[in-house]
Each structure stands twice: as C-alpha cells, then as structure tokens.
Design a protein around this motif. Structure first.
Motif, PDB file in Angstrom:
ATOM      1  N   UNK A 193       0.841  -1.217   0.000  1.00 55.48           N
ATOM      2  CA  UNK A 193       0.000   0.000   0.000  1.00 55.48           C
ATOM      3  C   UNK A 193       0.865   1.252   0.000  1.00 55.48           C
ATOM      4  N   UNK A 194       1.919   1.245   0.807  1.00 56.52           N
ATOM      5  CA  UNK A 194       2.781   2.432   0.875  1.00 56.52           C
ATOM      6  C   UNK A 194       3.578   2.592  -0.420  1.00 56.52           C
ATOM      7  N   UNK A 195       3.900   1.459  -1.046  1.00 55.88           N
ATOM      8  CA  UNK A 195       4.551   1.548  -2.364  1.00 55.88           C
ATOM      9  C   UNK A 195       3.603   2.211  -3.359  1.00 55.88           C
ATOM     10  N   UNK A 196       2.332   1.808  -3.321  1.00 56.02           N
ATOM     11  CA  UNK A 196       1.342   2.420  -4.222  1.00 56.02           C
ATOM     12  C   UNK A 196       1.270   3.927  -3.970  1.00 56.02           C
ATOM     13  N   UNK A 197       1.255   4.323  -2.685  1.00 51.13           N
ATOM     14  CA  UNK A 197       1.143   5.752  -2.348  1.00 51.13           C
ATOM     15  C   UNK A 197       2.354   6.540  -2.836  1.00 51.13           C
ATOM     16  N   UNK A 198       3.514   5.888  -2.864  1.00 55.38           N
ATOM     17  CA  UNK A 198       4.757   6.592  -3.221  1.00 55.38           C
ATOM     18  C   UNK A 198       5.116   6.433  -4.700  1.00 55.38           C
ATOM     19  N   UNK A 199       4.345   5.607  -5.424  1.00 58.14           N
ATOM     20  CA  UNK A 199       4.822   5.155  -6.738  1.00 58.14           C
ATOM     21  C   UNK A 199       4.530   6.167  -7.847  1.00 58.14           C
ATOM     22  N   UNK A 200       5.566   6.625  -8.485  1.00 60.69           N
ATOM     23  CA  UNK A 200       5.416   7.606  -9.572  1.00 60.69           C
ATOM     24  C   UNK A 200       5.108   6.951 -10.915  1.00 60.69           C
ATOM     25  N   UNK A 201       5.103   5.618 -10.952  1.00 59.75           N
ATOM     26  CA  UNK A 201       4.892   4.921 -12.226  1.00 59.75           C
ATOM     27  C   UNK A 201       3.403   4.851 -12.596  1.00 59.75           C
ATOM     28  N   UNK A 202       2.527   4.956 -11.559  1.00 59.08           N
ATOM     29  CA  UNK A 202       1.092   4.803 -11.806  1.00 59.08           C
ATOM     30  C   UNK A 202       0.593   5.927 -12.724  1.00 59.08           C
ATOM     31  N   UNK A 203      -0.186   5.523 -13.711  1.00 53.12           N
ATOM     32  CA  UNK A 203      -0.714   6.493 -14.669  1.00 53.12           C
ATOM     33  C   UNK A 203       0.199   6.715 -15.858  1.00 53.12           C
ATOM     34  N   UNK A 204       1.391   6.156 -15.800  1.00 51.76           N
ATOM     35  CA  UNK A 204       2.355   6.348 -16.890  1.00 51.76           C
ATOM     36  C   UNK A 204       2.205   5.271 -17.959  1.00 51.76           C
ATOM     37  N   UNK A 205       2.541   5.651 -19.174  1.00 47.47           N
ATOM     38  CA  UNK A 205       2.684   4.656 -20.232  1.00 47.47           C
ATOM     39  C   UNK A 205       4.014   3.955 -20.040  1.00 47.47           C
ATOM     40  N   UNK A 206       3.978   2.646 -20.073  1.00 51.98           N
ATOM     41  CA  UNK A 206       5.218   1.899 -19.847  1.00 51.98           C
ATOM     42  C   UNK A 206       5.392   0.817 -20.903  1.00 51.98           C
ATOM     43  N   UNK A 207       6.620   0.484 -21.113  1.00 51.81           N
ATOM     44  CA  UNK A 207       6.920  -0.712 -21.899  1.00 51.81           C
ATOM     45  C   UNK A 207       7.575  -1.699 -20.956  1.00 51.81           C
ATOM     46  N   UNK A 208       7.031  -2.885 -20.918  1.00 53.03           N
ATOM     47  CA  UNK A 208       7.549  -3.904 -20.010  1.00 53.03           C
ATOM     48  C   UNK A 208       8.342  -4.899 -20.841  1.00 53.03           C
ATOM     49  N   UNK A 209       9.611  -4.966 -20.562  1.00 55.30           N
ATOM     50  CA  UNK A 209      10.471  -5.929 -21.270  1.00 55.30           C
ATOM     51  C   UNK A 209      10.645  -7.156 -20.399  1.00 55.30           C
ATOM     52  N   UNK A 210      10.098  -8.244 -20.834  1.00 58.42           N
ATOM     53  CA  UNK A 210      10.248  -9.505 -20.127  1.00 58.42           C
ATOM     54  C   UNK A 210      11.297 -10.344 -20.828  1.00 58.42           C
ATOM     55  N   UNK A 211      11.712 -11.400 -20.174  1.00 57.88           N
ATOM     56  CA  UNK A 211      12.752 -12.239 -20.771  1.00 57.88           C
ATOM     57  C   UNK A 211      12.300 -12.791 -22.126  1.00 57.88           C
ATOM     58  N   UNK A 212      10.976 -13.037 -22.261  1.00 54.86           N
ATOM     59  CA  UNK A 212      10.497 -13.686 -23.493  1.00 54.86           C
ATOM     60  C   UNK A 212       9.676 -12.742 -24.368  1.00 54.86           C
ATOM     61  N   UNK A 213       9.917 -11.451 -24.272  1.00 62.88           N
ATOM     62  CA  UNK A 213       9.201 -10.519 -25.144  1.00 62.88           C
ATOM     63  C   UNK A 213       8.781  -9.289 -24.361  1.00 62.88           C
ATOM     64  N   UNK A 214       8.148  -8.327 -25.049  1.00 59.92           N
ATOM     65  CA  UNK A 214       7.764  -7.112 -24.346  1.00 59.92           C
ATOM     66  C   UNK A 214       6.346  -6.720 -24.727  1.00 59.92           C
ATOM     67  N   UNK A 215       5.740  -5.885 -23.894  1.00 65.07           N
ATOM     68  CA  UNK A 215       4.436  -5.323 -24.242  1.00 65.07           C
ATOM     69  C   UNK A 215       4.340  -3.917 -23.670  1.00 65.07           C
ATOM     70  N   UNK A 216       3.391  -3.136 -24.228  1.00 67.49           N
ATOM     71  CA  UNK A 216       3.230  -1.763 -23.783  1.00 67.49           C
ATOM     72  C   UNK A 216       1.856  -1.593 -23.161  1.00 67.49           C
ATOM     73  N   UNK A 217       1.745  -0.632 -22.267  1.00 65.01           N
ATOM     74  CA  UNK A 217       0.457  -0.384 -21.639  1.00 65.01           C
ATOM     75  C   UNK A 217       0.558   0.792 -20.684  1.00 65.01           C
ATOM     76  N   UNK A 218      -0.459   0.900 -19.821  1.00 66.59           N
ATOM     77  CA  UNK A 218      -0.478   1.970 -18.828  1.00 66.59           C
ATOM     78  C   UNK A 218      -0.447   1.340 -17.439  1.00 66.59           C
ATOM     79  N   UNK A 219       0.454   1.812 -16.606  1.00 66.08           N
ATOM     80  CA  UNK A 219       0.526   1.305 -15.224  1.00 66.08           C
ATOM     81  C   UNK A 219      -0.678   1.831 -14.467  1.00 66.08           C
TER      82      UNK A 219
END
Ligand code: BT5
Length: 280
Positions: free
Chosen positions: A222-248
């Motif tokens: 919960x405190x991570x959520x309160x402090x997290x600047x990533x929420x609401x951002x467009x992100x690209x998630x690179x995983x070991x087996x590929x990547x995808x884009x979306x909104x956090x």
C-alpha cells in the motif's frame, strides 16, 4: 539506536561493492542485520551488470543483510522495504527544498510521506521531475550453504543515495545529465550524510519487520502504491520472453505492478521485468 536490528554497522573507506561484501559475509553465515557503509566503491553495481557511480565521500552507499522468512514469491518486497525506508529517512531530514519544482508533470508520489521523492517501480527513488535520486539493488544467494545454521536464505539489499553529488548537471557524466539528481540539489545546500544514515537505520527496522507479517507485507504494498510515480504512466515492459506496452494502473496487495494493455490488465512481477520505462 536501541532495539534496532541494524546495530552492526561496518564502515569502509573504499571497497569494491558493499553488496559483494555482504553476500560473502552471508555465505560465511553472518546473521540478519549486518550493515556495510562505504565512502567509496570501486565497482559499485547496479542491476544487470550496470554500474553505480559516486565520487568518494559524497553520497550514501549502503547494504543490509536480511534473512526474512518469506515465500520466494514475496522476496521482491525486500527491495520495496528498503526503498520505502529511504523515502522515510529522506522525509525525516525535513529538507523543505523545492523538490525540483517547475517539472514536467511527473506524478508526485510522496504525498503524505513528507519528502519530495517517490518510487519509480520497482527500484528507483526519483524526484518530482523523474530524475533518479537513488537506486536499490537486491541480490540473493540461494546456495544451500547460505541458509544453513538455522538462518533463512539471505537477501542483500544495497542502496545508493545521491546526497551531496551531483551538485548540478555539470558534475554528471553526459549520459546522466538531466537524469540524475541529489538531495543537495533538491535542498539547495549541503546535506548531512550521517543524519541520513541514522534516519535510514531507524526506518529500516519497522520496514523490514513488515516483511515477516502478512499485514506488514500488505502495508508495504500500500505504501509503495502511495509513493509510486509509475502509476498512470505509459510503460513498456520488457520480459525475458518478449515485451508489451500499456499503462501502469496500480499495485496489487502482493506488490506487483498492474499494467493495462489492449483491454487486459496484467500483473507484472519485479523479478520478471527486465525494464519498465516510459513508452517512447
Ligand atoms: C540501480 O541499478 O539503480 C541499483 C544501484 C544500487 C547501488 C548500491 S550502492 C550500495 C550497494 N553496493 C553496490 O555495489 N550497489 C548497491 P540500475 O537500476 O541498474 O541503475 C543503474 C543505472 O543508473 C546506471 O546504468 C546509470 O544509468 C544510472 N546511474 C549510475 N549511477 C547513478 C547515480 N549516482 N545517480 C543516478 N543514476 C545513476
């Protein structure tokens, strides 16, 4: 600091890496709570073979040895606990600086935390303009020998906090200009490293105690959520087996990042992620 489990503080003028030192100590059976602090690291490490830069005597470079009794699926919360402790410790300095205002609309993740900093999921402390103030590196050793003697397996969590370096963009190597910031820059004056260390050791105690309790782990998320600047951002998630884009869009009670993509919300685990970054 009575009752703190972080009373064994080992100081180094110069060392290759405080994380490397504590991993070796862990292999030799050192208990939870040993802290290593360095004035300078000759081979400070970041994630994935990257390096951590800091000139001698300017910044806080510290690692802690944890041995939490944790399900492997929850071990990423050790990073969260240390990142939140650092946010707490910086807040307790009461810098009252501008926080680098005039920024680019970065989410202020620090509401209620008393510091002009937030956490960029999963391991960076950033200012309100998204510049990196600190990085956290958790390393683990699941070799059987490390967990013997009744000790749970170790997690060494290192953090580098830019305290008095850089003093401005001109101090930085070109690749970090505009991307890194220090407390000195935010406070517009020198900051006491010792005071920050004392605050951090104090904050680590309750934050790491939370790792061992279901309610504590929910509090960390919960405190991570309160402090997290990533929420609401467009992100690209690179995983070991590929990547995808979306909104956090959020953080689960387990501390996983929720990313909405093509009408589907996926939960992303820190250990799976090679990189999350603003979508270009
Ligand atoms: C991290 O990695 O951010 C984790 C850094 C952990 C450092 C601490 S210091 C004490 C302990 N002992 C160690 O040996 N390490 C830990 P990562 O997310 O991979 O970010 C590394 C990247 O951040 C580099 O490739 C640079 O681009 C950038 N960087 C390096 N030094 C920086 C600094 N002082 N401030 C801001 N950014 C920096």
């Amino acid at each position: 600091m009575p009752q703190s489990r972080f009373a064994d503080v080992r100081r180094f003028g110069s060392i290759d890496s405080t994380n490397r030192y504590l991993l070796d100590e862990a292999r030799a059976g050192a208990p939870e709570g040993v802290v290593a602090v360095a004035d300078h690291q000759t081979a400070g490490r970041g994630r994935l073979g990257r390096s951590w830069e800091a000139p001698p005597g300017a910044n806080l470079l510290l690692s802690v040895l944890l041995r939490p009794v944790l399900d492997p699926a929850d071990r990423h919360l050790a990073t969260t606990a240390v990142a939140l402790a650092a946010v707490d410790a910086i807040g307790a300095l009461g810098l009252g600086g501008s926080g680098g205002s005039g920024g680019s609309g970065e989410t202020e993740g620090s509401d209620g935390l008393g510091a002009p900093v937030g956490i960029k999921w999963p391991n960076d402390l950033v200012d309100t303009r998204g510049r990196k103030l600190a990085g956290v590196l958790a390393e683990t050793d699941l070799l059987p020998a490390s967990g013997t003697g009744g000790h749970p397996a170790p997690i060494v969590v290192g953090i580098g906090i830019n305290v008095n370096w850089p003093d401005g963009d001109a101090d930085l190597p070109s690749e970090l200009r505009g991307l890194a910031v220090s407390l000195r820059m935010l406070a517009e004056g020198p900051v006491d490293r010792e005071e920050l260390l004392v605050n951090l050791l104090a904050a680590l105690h309750p934050r790491t105690a939370d790792l061992g309790l279901p309610a504590g782990r929910r509090r960390l998320s919960q405190d991570l959520l309160a402090a997290c600047t990533t929420i609401g951002k467009s992100v690209r998630v690179d995983l070991a087996d590929g990547s995808f884009e979306g909104t956090a869009t959020g953080i689960t009670p387990e501390g996983h990042l929720l990313v909405a993509s093509d009408g589907v919300t996926r939960s992303v685990v820190a250990g799976d992620v090679v990189h999350v970054r603003p979508r270009s």
